[in-house]
Motif scaffolding. Structure first.
Motif, PDB file in Angstrom:
ATOM      1  N   PRO A 129      -7.002   2.170   1.137  1.00 11.45           N
ATOM      2  CA  PRO A 129      -7.711   3.450   1.049  1.00 11.45           C
ATOM      3  C   PRO A 129      -6.910   4.566   1.718  1.00 11.45           C
ATOM      4  O   PRO A 129      -6.228   4.341   2.724  1.00 11.45           O
ATOM      5  CB  PRO A 129      -9.024   3.180   1.798  1.00 11.45           C
ATOM      6  N   LEU A 157      -2.156   2.519  11.048  1.00 13.07           N
ATOM      7  CA  LEU A 157      -3.001   2.458   9.854  1.00 13.07           C
ATOM      8  C   LEU A 157      -2.292   1.939   8.605  1.00 13.07           C
ATOM      9  O   LEU A 157      -2.950   1.535   7.643  1.00 13.07           O
ATOM     10  CB  LEU A 157      -3.565   3.850   9.544  1.00 13.07           C
ATOM     11  N   VAL A 194      -5.812   7.976   3.740  1.00 14.64           N
ATOM     12  CA  VAL A 194      -6.116   8.807   4.904  1.00 14.64           C
ATOM     13  C   VAL A 194      -5.220  10.040   4.824  1.00 14.64           C
ATOM     14  O   VAL A 194      -3.991   9.919   4.795  1.00 14.64           O
ATOM     15  CB  VAL A 194      -5.858   8.079   6.237  1.00 14.64           C
ATOM     16  N   ASP A 249     -10.168   9.428   3.724  1.00 17.35           N
ATOM     17  CA  ASP A 249     -10.564   9.790   5.077  1.00 17.35           C
ATOM     18  C   ASP A 249      -9.736  11.009   5.479  1.00 17.35           C
ATOM     19  O   ASP A 249      -8.603  11.184   5.018  1.00 17.35           O
ATOM     20  CB  ASP A 249     -10.286   8.651   6.047  1.00 17.35           C
ATOM     21  N   ASP A 264      -3.175  -1.218   6.276  1.00 15.36           N
ATOM     22  CA  ASP A 264      -4.346  -1.304   5.412  1.00 15.36           C
ATOM     23  C   ASP A 264      -4.864   0.054   4.945  1.00 15.36           C
ATOM     24  O   ASP A 264      -5.997   0.177   4.494  1.00 15.36           O
ATOM     25  CB  ASP A 264      -5.467  -2.082   6.095  1.00 15.36           C
ATOM     26  N   HIS A 265      -4.034   1.081   5.054  1.00  9.62           N
ATOM     27  CA  HIS A 265      -4.377   2.413   4.549  1.00  9.62           C
ATOM     28  C   HIS A 265      -3.145   3.050   3.916  1.00  9.62           C
ATOM     29  O   HIS A 265      -2.017   2.828   4.380  1.00  9.62           O
ATOM     30  CB  HIS A 265      -4.862   3.348   5.666  1.00  9.62           C
ATOM     31  N   THR A 266      -3.369   3.830   2.909  1.00  7.04           N
ATOM     32  CA  THR A 266      -2.325   4.710   2.386  1.00  7.04           C
ATOM     33  C   THR A 266      -2.368   6.003   3.186  1.00  7.04           C
ATOM     34  O   THR A 266      -3.362   6.733   3.156  1.00  7.04           O
ATOM     35  CB  THR A 266      -2.538   5.013   0.891  1.00  7.04           C
TER      36      THR A 266
END
Length: 304
Positions: free
Chosen positions: A50, A72, A52, A118, A75-77
């Motif tokens: 997901p 991050l 950010v 986010d 587990d985050h782009t």
């Protein structure tokens, strides 16, 4: 009240020649130039999962987010642009109202194929972030703001009276000439006076950002960010009249800066606000207390 209002006072390594070191972004991050309406936005992208979107403030660039990006990226782009007029983004004559810059952020997400993200912001990034969340609420999953007011929201007029915020009204035809060749002197005022301990904003970071703000047009663009505050306040009051933000919000203040006032401000504009205070930090949370700041953000994003 005066004390609580700011005392109450790699990414670029692969884009510029060798210069003072700031914490690098993780290996595998790339940069992209995104054309928006009237500007070109320099963006760092990396990680997976997901999205950010991280928006920096004045006196820094998207480079400030490197420690958070490292935490991050598994587990985050992570998407970390330089605002128009700052860093390696272009420096057009206009478009420094935060409503327009929120549109820049929307175009960045569009170019990357990202619908929702986010939002993590600091300083002037808070102002751009609020304008983004107010105009595109369906695109914001969670919203973290750090240590700066939002024009027209809550006690804005009282905040403007704080003498530490003299730079909000620093303007006129000679302002660029006054700081030309003295950018480091000007910026040191903020890095020193808004820190709990100025030594935590280290020399390498100061050299790095001073060099970027000495680029042609950069100081003019910075002054334009502040000159737009009156219009920003008008725009934000109009946004708020349509309704408060409903996504989860975390408002973080430095213990020697905005402190709990950050959450108090955002409760005028949002219905679901958590507050956090980072001890032993002034305004420059990512430089002064990066581990505690990153931990607070990661916990909030995971909790929601």
């Amino acid at each position: 009240m005066l004390r609580s209002l700011i005392g109450a006072a790699a990414a670029l390594a692969f884009a510029l020649p060798a210069m003072a070191e700031v914490p690098p972004y993780p290996a595998g991050f790339r940069t992209q130039a995104v054309e928006v309406d009237g500007a070109t936005i320099h963006v760092r992208i990396g990680g997976q999962g997901p999205a950010v979107l991280m928006i920096h403030g004045y006196g820094e660039t998207g480079d400030m987010w490197a420690p958070l990006a490292a935490a991050l990226a598994s587990d985050h782009t992570v998407i970390a642009p330089d605002l128009r007029g700052m860093g390696l983004s272009s420096k057009p004559e206009g478009g420094y109202d935060k409503r327009t810059q929120a549109g820049d952020m929307a175009r960045v997400l569009d170019a990357l194929g990202v619908q929702r993200a986010d939002l993590v912001t600091h300083d002037i990034g808070n102002m751009v972030g609020y304008a983004f969340a107010a105009q595109y609420p369906a695109r914001v999953t969670r919203f973290v703001l750090m240590d700066a007011p939002v024009p027209g929201i809550g006690p804005w007029e009282e905040i403007l009276k704080n003498p530490l915020l003299w730079h909000f009204r620093f303007g006129g035809p000679d302002m660029e000439r006054l700081v030309a060749g003295r950018e480091r002197i000007y910026l040191d005022r903020f890095w020193n006076e808004f820190s709990a301990d100025p030594r935590r904003f280290d020399e390498a970071s100061r050299e790095h950002y001073a060099r970027l703000y000495a680029q042609p047009g950069a100081m003019r663009a910075g002054f334009a960010q502040f000159a737009a505050f009156d219009q920003d306040a008008i725009d934000n009051r109009a946004f708020l009249a349509r309704g408060e933000l409903t996504m989860p919000v975390l408002a973080i203040g430095g213990g020697a800066s905005f402190g709990t006032t950050m959450a108090d401000v955002m409760r005028f504009a949002a219905t679901n606000v958590d507050g956090a205070v980072i001890a032993n930090s002034g305004h420059w949370l990512m430089e002064e207390q990066p581990e505690a700041t990153v931990a607070a953000i990661v916990a909030f994003l995971g909790r929601h």
